[in-house]
Write a protein that holds these residues in place. Sequence first.
Motif, mmCIF file in Angstrom:
data_model
loop_
_atom_site.group_PDB
_atom_site.id
_atom_site.type_symbol
_atom_site.label_atom_id
_atom_site.label_comp_id
_atom_site.label_asym_id
_atom_site.label_seq_id
_atom_site.Cartn_x
_atom_site.Cartn_y
_atom_site.Cartn_z
ATOM 1 N N GLU A 211 -9.925 4.283 6.525
ATOM 2 C CA GLU A 211 -10.188 3.469 5.329
ATOM 3 C C GLU A 211 -8.924 2.755 4.853
ATOM 4 O O GLU A 211 -8.972 1.594 4.426
ATOM 5 C CB GLU A 211 -10.742 4.364 4.217
ATOM 6 C CG GLU A 211 -12.175 4.822 4.471
ATOM 7 C CD GLU A 211 -12.661 5.804 3.410
ATOM 8 O OE1 GLU A 211 -11.810 6.305 2.629
ATOM 9 O OE2 GLU A 211 -13.882 6.071 3.371
ATOM 10 N N THR A 212 -7.788 3.410 4.946
ATOM 11 C CA THR A 212 -6.510 2.786 4.557
ATOM 12 C C THR A 212 -6.196 1.598 5.458
ATOM 13 O O THR A 212 -5.811 0.522 4.991
ATOM 14 C CB THR A 212 -5.364 3.810 4.623
ATOM 15 O OG1 THR A 212 -5.642 4.896 3.742
ATOM 16 C CG2 THR A 212 -4.040 3.169 4.229
ATOM 17 N N LEU B 135 1.250 6.729 8.685
ATOM 18 C CA LEU B 135 0.688 7.384 7.499
ATOM 19 C C LEU B 135 0.981 8.878 7.597
ATOM 20 O O LEU B 135 1.344 9.391 8.657
ATOM 21 C CB LEU B 135 -0.828 7.153 7.419
ATOM 22 C CG LEU B 135 -1.332 5.708 7.365
ATOM 23 C CD1 LEU B 135 -2.856 5.687 7.281
ATOM 24 C CD2 LEU B 135 -0.737 4.942 6.194
ATOM 25 N N ASN C 288 0.856 -1.180 0.000
ATOM 26 C CA ASN C 288 0.000 0.000 0.000
ATOM 27 C C ASN C 288 0.901 1.242 0.000
ATOM 28 O O ASN C 288 1.664 1.468 0.932
ATOM 29 C CB ASN C 288 -0.912 -0.001 1.237
ATOM 30 C CG ASN C 288 -1.965 1.087 1.184
ATOM 31 O OD1 ASN C 288 -1.642 2.259 1.053
ATOM 32 N ND2 ASN C 288 -3.234 0.695 1.295
ATOM 33 N N ASP C 289 0.816 2.038 -1.042
ATOM 34 C CA ASP C 289 1.721 3.183 -1.221
ATOM 35 C C ASP C 289 1.593 4.239 -0.134
ATOM 36 O O ASP C 289 2.512 5.053 0.062
ATOM 37 C CB ASP C 289 1.464 3.844 -2.591
ATOM 38 C CG ASP C 289 1.820 2.920 -3.742
ATOM 39 O OD1 ASP C 289 2.695 2.050 -3.541
ATOM 40 O OD2 ASP C 289 1.219 3.051 -4.830
ATOM 41 N N GLU C 290 0.465 4.259 0.584
ATOM 42 C CA GLU C 290 0.276 5.281 1.616
ATOM 43 C C GLU C 290 0.975 4.927 2.927
ATOM 44 O O GLU C 290 1.109 5.788 3.805
ATOM 45 C CB GLU C 290 -1.216 5.502 1.855
ATOM 46 C CG GLU C 290 -1.923 6.089 0.642
ATOM 47 C CD GLU C 290 -3.296 6.636 0.984
ATOM 48 O OE1 GLU C 290 -3.324 7.662 1.693
ATOM 49 O OE2 GLU C 290 -4.297 6.046 0.575
ATOM 50 N N VAL C 291 1.415 3.686 3.055
ATOM 51 C CA VAL C 291 2.099 3.271 4.282
ATOM 52 C C VAL C 291 3.554 3.712 4.215
ATOM 53 O O VAL C 291 4.310 3.290 3.344
ATOM 54 C CB VAL C 291 2.016 1.743 4.469
ATOM 55 C CG1 VAL C 291 2.793 1.333 5.725
ATOM 56 C CG2 VAL C 291 0.564 1.306 4.580
ATOM 57 N N LEU D 26 -3.408 13.463 6.492
ATOM 58 C CA LEU D 26 -4.566 12.705 6.030
ATOM 59 C C LEU D 26 -5.709 12.856 7.033
ATOM 60 O O LEU D 26 -5.495 12.958 8.237
ATOM 61 C CB LEU D 26 -4.221 11.224 5.873
ATOM 62 C CG LEU D 26 -3.181 10.860 4.803
ATOM 63 C CD1 LEU D 26 -2.877 9.360 4.852
ATOM 64 C CD2 LEU D 26 -3.668 11.243 3.408
ATOM 65 N N LEU E 160 -8.466 -1.275 4.592
ATOM 66 C CA LEU E 160 -8.050 -1.963 3.357
ATOM 67 C C LEU E 160 -6.905 -2.939 3.634
ATOM 68 O O LEU E 160 -6.896 -4.066 3.130
ATOM 69 C CB LEU E 160 -7.617 -0.931 2.306
ATOM 70 C CG LEU E 160 -8.724 -0.170 1.566
ATOM 71 C CD1 LEU E 160 -8.111 0.935 0.706
ATOM 72 C CD2 LEU E 160 -9.530 -1.137 0.686
ATOM 73 N N ILE E 161 -5.932 -2.485 4.437
ATOM 74 C CA ILE E 161 -4.796 -3.344 4.781
ATOM 75 C C ILE E 161 -5.265 -4.533 5.608
ATOM 76 O O ILE E 161 -4.832 -5.677 5.401
ATOM 77 C CB ILE E 161 -3.730 -2.532 5.549
ATOM 78 C CG1 ILE E 161 -3.142 -1.458 4.630
ATOM 79 C CG2 ILE E 161 -2.629 -3.448 6.076
ATOM 80 C CD1 ILE E 161 -2.268 -0.454 5.351
ATOM 81 N N HIS F 253 -9.965 9.004 6.057
ATOM 82 C CA HIS F 253 -9.084 8.409 5.050
ATOM 83 C C HIS F 253 -8.081 7.433 5.707
ATOM 84 O O HIS F 253 -7.819 6.349 5.165
ATOM 85 C CB HIS F 253 -8.332 9.505 4.302
ATOM 86 C CG HIS F 253 -7.536 8.986 3.142
ATOM 87 N ND1 HIS F 253 -8.105 8.772 1.902
ATOM 88 C CD2 HIS F 253 -6.224 8.623 3.033
ATOM 89 C CE1 HIS F 253 -7.184 8.297 1.082
ATOM 90 N NE2 HIS F 253 -6.029 8.206 1.745
ATOM 91 N N SER F 254 -7.548 7.815 6.848
ATOM 92 C CA SER F 254 -6.616 6.939 7.570
ATOM 93 C C SER F 254 -7.302 5.643 7.989
ATOM 94 O O SER F 254 -6.736 4.544 7.883
ATOM 95 C CB SER F 254 -6.053 7.650 8.801
ATOM 96 O OG SER F 254 -5.306 8.782 8.428
#
Length: 294
Positions: free
Chosen positions: A267-268, A256, A230-233, A260, A271-272, A264-265
């Motif tokens: 939701e990220t 993160l 995940n590119d945001e991590v 953010l 997802l993970i 959004h945090s």
Amino acid sequence: MTKEEQKLAYHISVKGMIVNLGLFAAKGVCGLLIHSVSLLSDAVHSLTDIFSTLVVLIGLKVSVKPADKEHPYGHERIECIIAFLLGIMLFGIGGIIGYEGYEKMRFPVDTEPGFTVLNIVAAGSAVLSIVFKEWMFRFTMKCAKKIGSPSMAADAWHHRSDAISSIGSLAGVIGICTGYAIIDVLACFVISLFIFKAAYDICKDACRRMIDTSADSVLIEKMRSDILQNDEVLSVDVLKTRQFGSKLYVDIEITLESNLSFIHSHETAHLIHDKLENDFPEIKHCMIHVNPSA
């Protein structure tokens, strides 16, 4: 464990009990007829395998029960208790077989040497036991690894220990045939040592799973790589795992960007969480905490 995995486990266990029942009868009758203590011990071992498989079936049925008020984390650890009990049972079997060898050494029984029909049939029953029990070990262990069942893995080792004891029985029968009945006695002691080793390994693994031991380093690194996809991590700060029966609990802290939004945090992280539980079916539950970047 899915319904398909349960069905597979029950199918293999029933097959194992049928094979053990046939081997118990064959080795028991032959052992009585030729007065072979190693073959009789081997027959008793096959009989105890039937009991151990029944215990495993009960354990599997209970361990897959959903979480309830008294057991909010589920029942998976029951499998570890079952595996430990099977290990203790193996210790007992090894001790009994060793004692029987000692008793026969003290009070030897007259046996008929030579390759008589009875002796040949007895040797044949030992060979059949070696073949069938090794096949059952491989078959059961494959299923145990597929569904992640420690109690079924312990039952597989019961099959392997029976195959090893049958090798000793074969050596004992050959000793009787060639006039060296002492080999039959010595085979009992060798069989005991192999069974003690299998029992120790089973109990050790069961204890390891019950005291929150972490997953192996290879699996942990795979999880870390999965998270970093995940590119945001920005980084994985903490990645802790602990065994819970055949499953794993995972606690994670990730960093993160601090700018953010909370949503959004969240939701990220979600997802993970879903990706990890999908990519690693051995994970029972995954908890993710988000740290803001400095």
